[in-house]
Every structure is written in structure tokens, then in C-alpha cells.
Scaffold this active site. Structure first.
Site, short mmCIF file in Angstrom:
data_model
loop_
_atom_site.label_atom_id
_atom_site.label_comp_id
_atom_site.label_asym_id
_atom_site.label_seq_id
_atom_site.Cartn_x
_atom_site.Cartn_y
_atom_site.Cartn_z
N PRO A 1 -16.95 -32.38 20.45
CA PRO A 1 -17.12 -32.73 21.85
C PRO A 1 -17.87 -34.05 22.09
CG PRO A 1 -18.61 -30.95 21.21
CD PRO A 1 -17.64 -31.14 20.08
N ASN A 2 -17.38 -34.75 23.07
CA ASN A 2 -17.97 -35.99 23.59
C ASN A 2 -17.74 -37.21 22.70
OD1 ASN A 2 -19.13 -34.75 25.97
ND2 ASN A 2 -20.54 -33.74 24.56
N ARG B 1 -20.73 -44.13 25.44
CA ARG B 1 -21.75 -43.08 25.42
C ARG B 1 -22.98 -43.55 24.65
NH1 ARG B 1 -21.44 -37.83 21.44
NH2 ARG B 1 -23.20 -36.72 22.34
N TYR C 1 -25.17 -44.49 19.43
CA TYR C 1 -23.91 -44.30 18.70
C TYR C 1 -23.16 -45.61 18.43
CZ TYR C 1 -24.77 -39.42 19.88
OH TYR C 1 -25.34 -38.17 19.99
N ASN D 1 -17.36 -34.20 12.13
CA ASN D 1 -18.44 -34.48 13.07
C ASN D 1 -18.26 -33.51 14.22
OD1 ASN D 1 -20.36 -35.33 14.85
ND2 ASN D 1 -19.83 -37.51 14.73
N ALA E 1 -22.25 -31.60 19.20
CA ALA E 1 -23.28 -30.62 19.55
C ALA E 1 -22.96 -29.22 19.02
CB ALA E 1 -23.46 -30.58 21.06
N GLU F 1 -20.17 -32.69 6.32
CA GLU F 1 -20.74 -32.76 7.66
C GLU F 1 -21.22 -34.18 7.91
OE1 GLU F 1 -24.06 -30.11 8.24
OE2 GLU F 1 -24.69 -31.13 10.08
N HIS G 1 -22.77 -37.09 10.81
CA HIS G 1 -23.32 -37.49 12.11
C HIS G 1 -23.51 -39.00 12.11
CE1 HIS G 1 -23.85 -33.32 12.99
NE2 HIS G 1 -24.42 -33.18 11.80
N ARG H 1 -34.23 -37.40 15.84
CA ARG H 1 -34.01 -37.22 17.28
C ARG H 1 -34.65 -35.92 17.76
NH1 ARG H 1 -27.90 -38.13 18.55
NH2 ARG H 1 -28.76 -38.24 20.66
C1 DQA Z 1 -23.69 -36.35 16.60
C2 DQA Z 1 -25.11 -35.81 16.77
C3 DQA Z 1 -25.12 -34.55 17.63
O1 DQA Z 1 -26.44 -34.07 17.77
C4 DQA Z 1 -24.57 -34.86 19.01
O2 DQA Z 1 -24.52 -33.70 19.79
C5 DQA Z 1 -23.26 -35.54 18.96
C6 DQA Z 1 -23.02 -36.57 17.95
C7 DQA Z 1 -23.66 -37.68 15.84
O3 DQA Z 1 -22.57 -38.09 15.45
O4 DQA Z 1 -24.70 -38.32 15.65
O5 DQA Z 1 -22.40 -35.30 19.80
O6 DQA Z 1 -22.94 -35.40 15.85
#
Ligand code: DQA
Length: 147
Positions: A10-11, A18, A23, A79, A82, A103, A105, A112
Site C-alpha cells: 500500500p501507498n 509521497r 522515500y 515491500n 505498512a 523483505e 524497505h 523511524r
Molecule cells: C516502507 C516502510 C513502511 O513502514 C511504510 O509503511 C511504507 C514504506 C519503506 O519502503 O520504507 O509504506 O515499507
């Protein structure tokens, strides 16, 4: 040629606009392009996806697990956004399907908010990467060839 799956949660469709201070300025299309280049370098076929829906990620992990069992997958760079911090369903999907998952990020989640410090993915992931920016995707795809 083996498939490398890159699943974004998501997102991540909002990359580029964003929180660019967290990011970066590159869009998801830019990330896909850098993944395509990395896969071409390493002899992998790229399957790159993004969804805002938890269940869809679960189904995609199952699909990657089946492909792996049939010898068609090099693994998954995940990735989960959240959902990393909330999804027992994704934990179970990785465990249950046997999919090899890195995994990933973009940001260093450990530097954070404390709610980002726990991951349901890490205990069932082969490896964990955080904080390399979008370059991390290329590093993870290179690493998939070594498992
Ligand atoms: C993320 C880190 C997560 O905490 C966050 O909710 C994201 C992006 C990252 O790529 O740093 O959506 O996975």
C-alpha cells in the site's frame, strides 16, 4: 529463465510525491525500470506489481510459492509497506507457501517511529533490507541469484 517477483504494497504507488524526504523523488515507474535493468543483468525475468490490498498480496505470495515449487521462481522482493507491521496474514502466506522472500524497505524503518520497528515479515523472510533507498531493489534482485 527464472522469474523474480517484486511485490509492492500500500501507498507505494505514491512514490515520487509521497514524503520525498523519506522515500526520495523516484516514482514507482522509475523503480520498475531499475528493477528491469537489474533483472536483465542477472538473467531474470521481472514480474513487478503493486497493490493497496492485503488479500491481493497474500494471493500473489501464494502464486510465487507455487512458481518456486515448480522451479520457475528465483524468489520475491517484498515491500509490504505498512502491512509489514500489521499483517499476520502475510506472515502465514509466506510460511505456508514456502516462498523465498527478501523483505525490503526503502527507508530505515528502525530509525523511524517505534510502530515501524516490528515486522511480521522478518521471521519468515530469507533476508531483510532497509534504508538503501530505491537502490535496495536492485541490490535485492542481485542477491536473489545467490540463494
Ligand atoms: C516502507 C516502510 C513502511 O513502514 C511504510 O509503511 C511504507 C514504506 C519503506 O519502503 O520504507 O509504506 O515499507
Amino acid at each position: 529463465m527464472n522469474t523474480a517477483y517484486v511485490f509492492n504494497g500500500p501507498n507505494l504507488n505514491l512514490l515520487g510525491t509521497r514524503e520525498p524526504q523519506v522515500y526520495g523523488a523516484q516514482t514507482l515507474a522509475d523503480v520498475e525500470a531499475l528493477c528491469r535493468t537489474a533483472c536483465a543483468e542477472h538473467g531474470l525475468t521481472l514480474d513487478f506489481r503493486q497493490t493497496n490490498h492485503e488479500g491481493e498480496l497474500v494471493s500473489w505470495v501464494h502464486e510465487a510459492g507455487r512458481a518456486q515449487a515448480e522451479g520457475r521462481s528465483a524468489g520475491v522482493v517484498l515491500n509490504a509497506g505498512a502491512y509489514t507491521h500489521t499483517s499476520i496474514a502475510l506472515h502465514d502466506a509466506i510460511k505456508g507457501s514456502g516462498a523465498l522472500v527478501i523483505e525490503l524497505h526503502i527507508s530505515n524503518v528502525h530509525a523511524r517511529e517505534s510502530f515501524r520497528h516490528h515486522s511480521y515479515i522478518s521471521p519468515v523472510a530469507r533476508a531483510v533490507m532497509a534504508g538503501f533507498g530505491v537502490r535496495g531493489y536492485a541490490i535485492a534482485l542481485a542477491a536473489l541469484t545467490g540463494f
